[in-house]
Design an enzyme around this catalytic site. Structure first.
Site, PDB file in Angstrom:
ATOM      1  N   VAL A 142       2.782  41.198  51.765  1.00 13.00           N
ATOM      2  CA  VAL A 142       2.796  40.654  50.464  1.00 13.00           C
ATOM      3  C   VAL A 142       3.210  39.270  50.489  1.00 13.00           C
ATOM      4  O   VAL A 142       2.772  38.548  49.852  1.00 13.00           O
ATOM      5  CB  VAL A 142       3.884  41.496  49.381  1.00 13.00           C
ATOM      6  N   ASP A 143       4.119  38.960  51.525  1.00  9.51           N
ATOM      7  CA  ASP A 143       4.359  37.416  51.495  1.00  9.51           C
ATOM      8  C   ASP A 143       3.347  36.622  51.830  1.00  9.51           C
ATOM      9  O   ASP A 143       3.115  35.503  51.209  1.00  9.51           O
ATOM     10  CB  ASP A 143       5.575  37.483  52.831  1.00  9.51           C
TER      11      ASP A 143
HETATM   12  P1  ADP Z   1       7.898  44.659  54.061  1.00  9.16           P
HETATM   13  O1  ADP Z   1       8.087  43.590  54.999  1.00  9.16           O
HETATM   14  O2  ADP Z   1       9.069  44.679  52.823  1.00  9.16           O
HETATM   15  O3  ADP Z   1       7.696  46.230  54.463  1.00  9.16           O
HETATM   16  P2  ADP Z   1       5.058  44.327  53.265  1.00  9.16           P
HETATM   17  O4  ADP Z   1       4.623  42.929  52.546  1.00  9.16           O
HETATM   18  O5  ADP Z   1       4.804  44.329  54.656  1.00  9.16           O
HETATM   19  O6  ADP Z   1       6.533  44.333  53.084  1.00  9.16           O
HETATM   20  O7  ADP Z   1       4.661  45.736  52.570  1.00  9.16           O
HETATM   21  C1  ADP Z   1       5.128  46.064  51.466  1.00  9.16           C
HETATM   22  C2  ADP Z   1       4.248  47.044  50.752  1.00  9.16           C
HETATM   23  O8  ADP Z   1       3.306  46.228  49.822  1.00  9.16           O
HETATM   24  C3  ADP Z   1       3.317  47.931  51.648  1.00  9.16           C
HETATM   25  O9  ADP Z   1       3.282  49.380  51.339  1.00  9.16           O
HETATM   26  C4  ADP Z   1       2.151  47.161  51.807  1.00  9.16           C
HETATM   27  O10 ADP Z   1       0.993  48.214  51.884  1.00  9.16           O
HETATM   28  C5  ADP Z   1       1.850  46.588  50.561  1.00  9.16           C
HETATM   29  N1  ADP Z   1       1.119  45.407  50.234  1.00  9.16           N
HETATM   30  C6  ADP Z   1       0.648  44.575  51.170  1.00  9.16           C
HETATM   31  N2  ADP Z   1       0.019  43.618  50.703  1.00  9.16           N
HETATM   32  C7  ADP Z   1      -0.094  43.749  49.200  1.00  9.16           C
HETATM   33  C8  ADP Z   1      -0.524  43.067  48.034  1.00  9.16           C
HETATM   34  N3  ADP Z   1      -1.347  42.210  48.304  1.00  9.16           N
HETATM   35  N4  ADP Z   1      -0.208  43.540  46.850  1.00  9.16           N
HETATM   36  C9  ADP Z   1       0.485  44.767  46.649  1.00  9.16           C
HETATM   37  N5  ADP Z   1       0.798  45.320  47.776  1.00  9.16           N
HETATM   38  C10 ADP Z   1       0.905  44.674  48.967  1.00  9.16           C
END
Ligand code: ADP
Length: 178
Positions: free
Chosen positions: A37-38
């Site tokens: 997400v980041d």
């Molecule tokens: P963390 O490091 O907190 O685990 P992540 O970003 O790796 O955060 O993942 C958090 C969740 O968001 C996961 O279930 C992932 O599949 C999902 N995810 C990844 N990219 C996106 C996006 N662009 N929009 C919504 N959800 C996403």
């Protein structure tokens, strides 16, 4: 007596495309970007978000943002108006960190309330790179938001789930609350 709640909605999709007052970023404590997400938020939102995060590191958050805490910045070029960065805990099978995961949702809602964001979109914090099992992450998310979000402060809290397994887990957690 149950309190009046904002609508809790589920959508399958991409957090960066949500036209809401604030989207929540599953950030890390450096606030300087990462994967999942980041990465997507910084890519789609453009350099203004990273610039705002660097300013935070240079001022109040010299050591970064602690796990379970949240802070807001501009949303740059995203459709949303604000990004609320929260730092989820890394999942541990040996130590119960669920209080910290709940804290992410609670503190993000607290920040949203302070900045007047009435519609807020959350990803499934910690369930990606940080390894939290999806079913448990979904239950904590739904329970915490249902307890913390009042209709007086919020119109809609939206969970944006990237894939069908995440969507199903959140649907089951929501159904279980009745
Ligand atoms: P963390 O490091 O907190 O685990 P992540 O970003 O790796 O955060 O993942 C958090 C969740 O968001 C996961 O279930 C992932 O599949 C999902 N995810 C990844 N990219 C996106 C996006 N662009 N929009 C919504 N959800 C996403």
């Amino acid at each position: 007596m149950s309190r009046s709640q904002p609508s809790l909605t589920l959508v399958r999709g991409d957090i960066t495309e949500q036209d809401v007052d604030a989207v929540v970023n599953a950030a890390n404590s450096s606030l300087l970007g990462g994967g999942g997400v980041d990465g997507a938020i910084h890519r789609r939102g453009g350099p203004a978000i990273l610039a705002a995060c660097r300013d935070l590191r240079a001022s109040h958050y010299g050591k970064g943002l602690a796990t379970g805490q949240s802070v807001a910045t501009t949303a740059g070029e995203l459709p949303a108006r604000h990004v609320i960065h929260t730092v989820g805990p890394v999942y541990s099978p040996r130590e119960d960190r669920s209080g910290l995961l709940a804290s992410c949702y609670r503190t993000a809602l607290g920040v949203a309330r302070e900045i007047g964001a009435r519609t807020v979109a959350f990803p499934a914090v910690s369930t990606g790179i940080y390894g939290w099992p999806m079913d448990d992450g979904a239950r904590i998310a739904i329970r915490t938001v249902a307890e913390a979000a009042t209709a007086e402060a919020f119109d809609e809290i939206r969970f944006v789930l990237f894939d069908v397994d995440a969507y199903t887990a959140f649907q089951e957690a929501l159904d279980a609350r009745g």
